[in-house]
Structures are given as C-alpha cells and as structure tokens.
Design a protein around this motif. Structure first.
Motif, PDB file in Angstrom:
ATOM      1  N   ASN A  36      46.166   7.605  24.727  1.00  0.00           N
ATOM      2  CA  ASN A  36      45.221   7.369  25.560  1.00  0.00           C
ATOM      3  C   ASN A  36      45.606   7.044  27.258  1.00  0.00           C
ATOM      4  N   LEU A  37      45.175   7.732  27.925  1.00  0.00           N
ATOM      5  CA  LEU A  37      45.591   7.708  29.520  1.00  0.00           C
ATOM      6  C   LEU A  37      44.376   7.172  30.059  1.00  0.00           C
ATOM      7  N   GLY A  38      44.826   5.907  31.061  1.00  0.00           N
ATOM      8  CA  GLY A  38      43.898   5.623  31.947  1.00  0.00           C
ATOM      9  C   GLY A  38      43.607   6.519  33.098  1.00  0.00           C
ATOM     10  N   GLU A  39      42.921   6.009  33.948  1.00  0.00           N
ATOM     11  CA  GLU A  39      42.510   6.739  35.223  1.00  0.00           C
ATOM     12  C   GLU A  39      43.904   7.032  36.043  1.00  0.00           C
ATOM     13  N   ASN A  40      43.904   8.198  36.876  1.00  0.00           N
ATOM     14  CA  ASN A  40      45.067   8.408  37.527  1.00  0.00           C
ATOM     15  C   ASN A  40      46.290   8.112  36.859  1.00  0.00           C
ATOM     16  N   SER A  41      46.548   8.479  35.594  1.00  0.00           N
ATOM     17  CA  SER A  41      47.815   8.551  35.157  1.00  0.00           C
ATOM     18  C   SER A  41      48.448   9.674  34.678  1.00  0.00           C
ATOM     19  N   GLU A  42      49.627   9.833  34.086  1.00  0.00           N
ATOM     20  CA  GLU A  42      50.439  11.035  33.908  1.00  0.00           C
ATOM     21  C   GLU A  42      51.254  10.878  32.763  1.00  0.00           C
ATOM     22  N   ALA A  43      51.328  11.861  31.691  1.00  0.00           N
ATOM     23  CA  ALA A  43      52.444  11.643  30.753  1.00  0.00           C
ATOM     24  C   ALA A  43      52.713  13.240  30.167  1.00  0.00           C
ATOM     25  N   LYS A  44      53.734  13.218  29.333  1.00  0.00           N
ATOM     26  CA  LYS A  44      54.326  14.439  28.834  1.00  0.00           C
ATOM     27  C   LYS A  44      54.719  13.838  27.365  1.00  0.00           C
ATOM     28  N   ILE A  45      54.172  14.392  26.205  1.00  0.00           N
ATOM     29  CA  ILE A  45      54.421  14.024  24.887  1.00  0.00           C
ATOM     30  C   ILE A  45      55.023  15.473  24.096  1.00  0.00           C
ATOM     31  N   ILE A  46      55.736  15.337  23.192  1.00  0.00           N
ATOM     32  CA  ILE A  46      56.622  16.256  22.554  1.00  0.00           C
ATOM     33  C   ILE A  46      56.782  15.669  21.252  1.00  0.00           C
ATOM     34  N   GLU A  47      56.053  16.988  20.210  1.00  0.00           N
ATOM     35  CA  GLU A  47      56.220  16.196  19.006  1.00  0.00           C
ATOM     36  C   GLU A  47      57.000  17.266  18.023  1.00  0.00           C
ATOM     37  N   HIS A  48      57.910  16.887  17.388  1.00  0.00           N
ATOM     38  CA  HIS A  48      58.764  17.748  16.475  1.00  0.00           C
ATOM     39  C   HIS A  48      58.523  17.586  15.234  1.00  0.00           C
ATOM     40  N   HIS A  49      57.902  18.644  14.507  1.00  0.00           N
ATOM     41  CA  HIS A  49      57.644  18.596  12.916  1.00  0.00           C
ATOM     42  C   HIS A  49      58.483  19.160  12.263  1.00  0.00           C
ATOM     43  N   LEU A  50      59.323  18.545  11.273  1.00  0.00           N
ATOM     44  CA  LEU A  50      60.193  18.785  10.205  1.00  0.00           C
ATOM     45  C   LEU A  50      60.163  18.380   8.676  1.00  0.00           C
ATOM     46  N   SER A  51      60.842  19.372   8.047  1.00  0.00           N
ATOM     47  CA  SER A  51      60.731  18.882   6.582  1.00  0.00           C
ATOM     48  C   SER A  51      61.746  19.294   5.759  1.00  0.00           C
ATOM     49  N   THR A  52      61.859  18.841   4.626  1.00  0.00           N
ATOM     50  CA  THR A  52      62.923  19.526   3.517  1.00  0.00           C
ATOM     51  C   THR A  52      62.543  20.781   3.226  1.00  0.00           C
ATOM     52  N   SER A  53      63.587  21.266   2.537  1.00  0.00           N
ATOM     53  CA  SER A  53      63.146  22.736   1.976  1.00  0.00           C
ATOM     54  C   SER A  53      62.260  22.561   0.562  1.00  0.00           C
ATOM     55  N   GLY A  54      61.993  21.259  -0.035  1.00  0.00           N
ATOM     56  CA  GLY A  54      61.130  21.101  -1.055  1.00  0.00           C
ATOM     57  C   GLY A  54      59.734  21.413  -0.977  1.00  0.00           C
ATOM     58  N   GLU A  55      58.902  21.342  -2.020  1.00  0.00           N
ATOM     59  CA  GLU A  55      57.771  21.331  -1.661  1.00  0.00           C
ATOM     60  C   GLU A  55      56.905  20.082  -1.103  1.00  0.00           C
ATOM     61  N   SER A  56      56.200  20.161  -0.068  1.00  0.00           N
ATOM     62  CA  SER A  56      55.549  18.960   0.369  1.00  0.00           C
ATOM     63  C   SER A  56      54.109  19.338   1.238  1.00  0.00           C
ATOM     64  N   LEU A  57      53.206  18.505   1.383  1.00  0.00           N
ATOM     65  CA  LEU A  57      51.883  18.575   2.349  1.00  0.00           C
ATOM     66  C   LEU A  57      51.940  17.648   3.218  1.00  0.00           C
ATOM     67  N   SER A  58      51.725  18.063   4.547  1.00  0.00           N
ATOM     68  CA  SER A  58      51.734  17.261   5.783  1.00  0.00           C
ATOM     69  C   SER A  58      50.300  17.583   6.315  1.00  0.00           C
ATOM     70  N   VAL A  59      49.654  16.332   6.569  1.00  0.00           N
ATOM     71  CA  VAL A  59      48.251  16.233   7.227  1.00  0.00           C
ATOM     72  C   VAL A  59      48.291  15.383   8.662  1.00  0.00           C
ATOM     73  N   PRO A  60      49.080  15.891   9.645  1.00  0.00           N
ATOM     74  CA  PRO A  60      49.336  15.219  10.834  1.00  0.00           C
ATOM     75  C   PRO A  60      47.709  15.199  11.874  1.00  0.00           C
ATOM     76  N   VAL A  61      47.722  14.142  12.458  1.00  0.00           N
ATOM     77  CA  VAL A  61      46.107  14.041  13.119  1.00  0.00           C
ATOM     78  C   VAL A  61      46.664  13.477  14.527  1.00  0.00           C
ATOM     79  N   LEU A  62      46.226  13.988  15.464  1.00  0.00           N
ATOM     80  CA  LEU A  62      46.368  13.411  17.079  1.00  0.00           C
ATOM     81  C   LEU A  62      45.007  13.325  17.583  1.00  0.00           C
TER      82      LEU A  62
END
Length: 341
Positions: free
Chosen positions: A90-116
C-alpha cells in the motif's frame, strides 16, 4: 530491507510510518488498507486465502520515498508441500518504493501459489520486479494485482527461468485519471518446461497509459503461452495502450503460442498489439559470421541482444547481474550440449 523467507516474516517500522511486517500485527491506523484488497476470483485465489498462514504487509505513508529497495525472498524448502505466500503493498499519496521478489525452491516436487495485491495512491510511484528461478519440478501459479489511482505510476518486470509449469497472471487496473503502467518480462524455457503468462490491462479512467513488452526464448521441448487483454471502458477516453509479445524458437520441438486481445468500448484512443514467433534471424547470423565471429558466439550475441531491450529497463544492479549470470549459464549449457563449445 524487509524479508519474507519461507513463511517467516520479520518486522520493520520507523518514525516516518513505514511498516513492513505481518498483516495481523498492523496498527488500527492501517485498517483502511483492507478495502483495497482483491477478492478471490478463482480456485487458486481461494487456495491462497485459505492456506496462507501469514501475510506480509508493506505500507508506505503519504509523502514518503524509500531510498533503498525492499528485497523479498520466497523459498519453498520442503518438497511435496504447497506454499501460499501473500504480499500486500500500500503506497499512500505522493510516495515511492521499489520492491524486488526472488522466488526459489528445492529440486523436489512442490506447488507455489503466491499472490500480490498492490494499491498505488495518487501521484505515487511503484517499481515491482520478480525473479523466478524455481526448481525444475516446481509448479507455480502466481498472481499480481495492481490498482492505480490518479497520476500514479507502476513499473513491473518479471524474469522467468525456472519451474516445471509456471504461470504468471498480472492484472493492472488503471482507475485514476493520468495513471501509467509499464510491464515487461524476459523468459527462457528449456527441457520440458511450460511458461504461461496471462495479462490484463484495464483502463477505467481518461488519459491513462499502459505499455507491455514480453520477450522469450524457447529451447528443447519447452512451451510458452501468452494471452493478454487490453480492456478500455467507455469513460476511458484518450487511452494509450500497447501490448507486444516476441518469441524466439531455438529448437524445432519448442512451441510458442501468443494471443493478444483488444476490447475497446470508446473512441479517441490509441491502442495496438503485436506478437511474433520465429527462429534466430538468419541475416543477423550471416552478418556476424561474415565478420569472423564463430556461429556459436554469434547466436549467443543475438539471443543476448534480443533480451537487452527488456532487461535494460531494470535499474537494480543486483537483479541485472543475476539475470545476466543465469542467461550466460543457460546459453553455455545449450551450446555445450550441442557440441558447439
């Protein structure tokens, strides 16, 4: 810096009112943020809402500019599990931000369901970058929802290299007059990977602008799917919208499908869309070879140049360096397998 590692959230706050931490622990003065949250639209939204144990909230108050980016690491550490991380910005009025997501997982089977869910207030600026480098047996269905108010600006970028099946759904609602949204992606598929991109650019107000450029290369038996919609509502006059998807096939068995769409309900707009699926440009390859450059090196230069138009838009040096390293490794493995190195 704020971090979300696995399902562990560390909290940060300061005197300016910036808050990075658990949604459950936010103060009563931040309760108004809940009205900007998206409602579940399908099974995967419901899955995330039901099984997300803790939500990360990033709140930047009116008039505050974050000088440093917020790095978020989302990693599935245990095979055989479903991970449902959720992030609210949530950015208010006249604000500024930079966001960096890094998604990783192991070599095994899995399911990822990210929401932004991201709400960008009036005259605010958000840069949101995603690096997806999941394990080869991970399935991911990712959702990003952006809501733009008057004169706001959003810059989105996705780099996708991992996963078995990886879907990225990016929905951008330009609700305020003069809002602008710019979306770019770079992806490289190999082996049996499927990379699936679904984008929605919804113009609801006058004088809004959105531009999208997705570029990908496909090797082996990999597949890419791009489907996008630019929707312009009747009141969104003087809209400017672009949607472009370019793909390079590096093997005969690679497959790419691109389906851009326009739905325009008013006049006085400038909208266009384009898509291509092709091999390496033979004229470019011949030109480089004529200058004495070996074929393998020439192909690598062409592929790197193909992605440069997208990656050059990223202004985070650490992320650019990581993208370059991954692309270099992928291309070296490709040509080593082909016996060209």
């Amino acid at each position: 810096d704020g971090w979300l590692t696995g399902q562990k959230i560390s909290t940060f706050s300061d005197s300016s009112g910036v808050y990075v931490g658990s949604l459950a622990n936010m103060g009563v003065d931040l309760v108004h943020i809940e009205k900007h949250l998206s409602k579940p639209k399908d099974f995967f939204d419901c899955l995330n809402h039901s099984y997300n144990p803790e939500t990360l909230l990033i709140h930047v108050p009116d008039g505050v500019t974050l000088e440093s980016p917020i790095y978020i690491k989302i990693q599935s550490l245990t095979a055989g599990l479903v991970a449902c991380p959720r992030i609210i910005v949530n950015l208010g009025e006249n604000s500024e931000a930079k966001i960096i997501e890094h998604h990783l997982s192991t070599s095994g089977e899995s399911l990822s369901v990210p929401v932004l869910d991201a709400h960008v207030g009036q005259n605010s600026r958000l840069k949101h970058y995603v690096m997806q480098n999941l394990g080869k047996k991970t399935w991911q269905v990712s959702k990003q929802n952006f809501r733009l108010e008057k004169d706001s600006y959003v810059e989105m970028f996705t780099a996708a290299f991992g996963g078995d099946y990886a879907r990225s759904e990016i929905r951008c609602d330009l609700k305020g007059r003069g809002s602008e949204a710019y979306s770019a992606a770079a992806y490289f598929g190999n082996g049996e990977q499927t990379l699936d991109f679904r984008t929605f650019q919804k113009h609801e107000a006058p004088d809004t602008t959105s531009k999208l450029l997705f570029k990908g290369a496909l090797d082996g038996n990999s597949r890419s799917i791009y489907s996008g919609l630019i929707k312009v509502l009747p009141e969104a006059v003087r809209t400017k919208a672009q949607q472009t998807n370019r793909n390079i096939k590096l093997s005969e068995n690679a497959w790419a499908e691109s389906v851009p769409n326009l739905e325009i309900e008013t006049n006085d707009v400038v909208c266009n869309h384009a898509s291509t699926v092709s091999g390496i440009d033979e004229e470019q390859l011949f030109y480089l070879e004529s200058k004495g450059i070996e074929t393998a090196v020439a192909e690598r230069l062409i592929i790197a140049g193909f992605f440069d138009e997208v990656s050059s838009r990223v202004d985070d040096p650490l992320l650019v360096k990581e993208i370059d390293l991954i692309l270099t490794e992928v291309l070296e493995n490709r040509f080593r397998t082909m016996g060209k190195l």
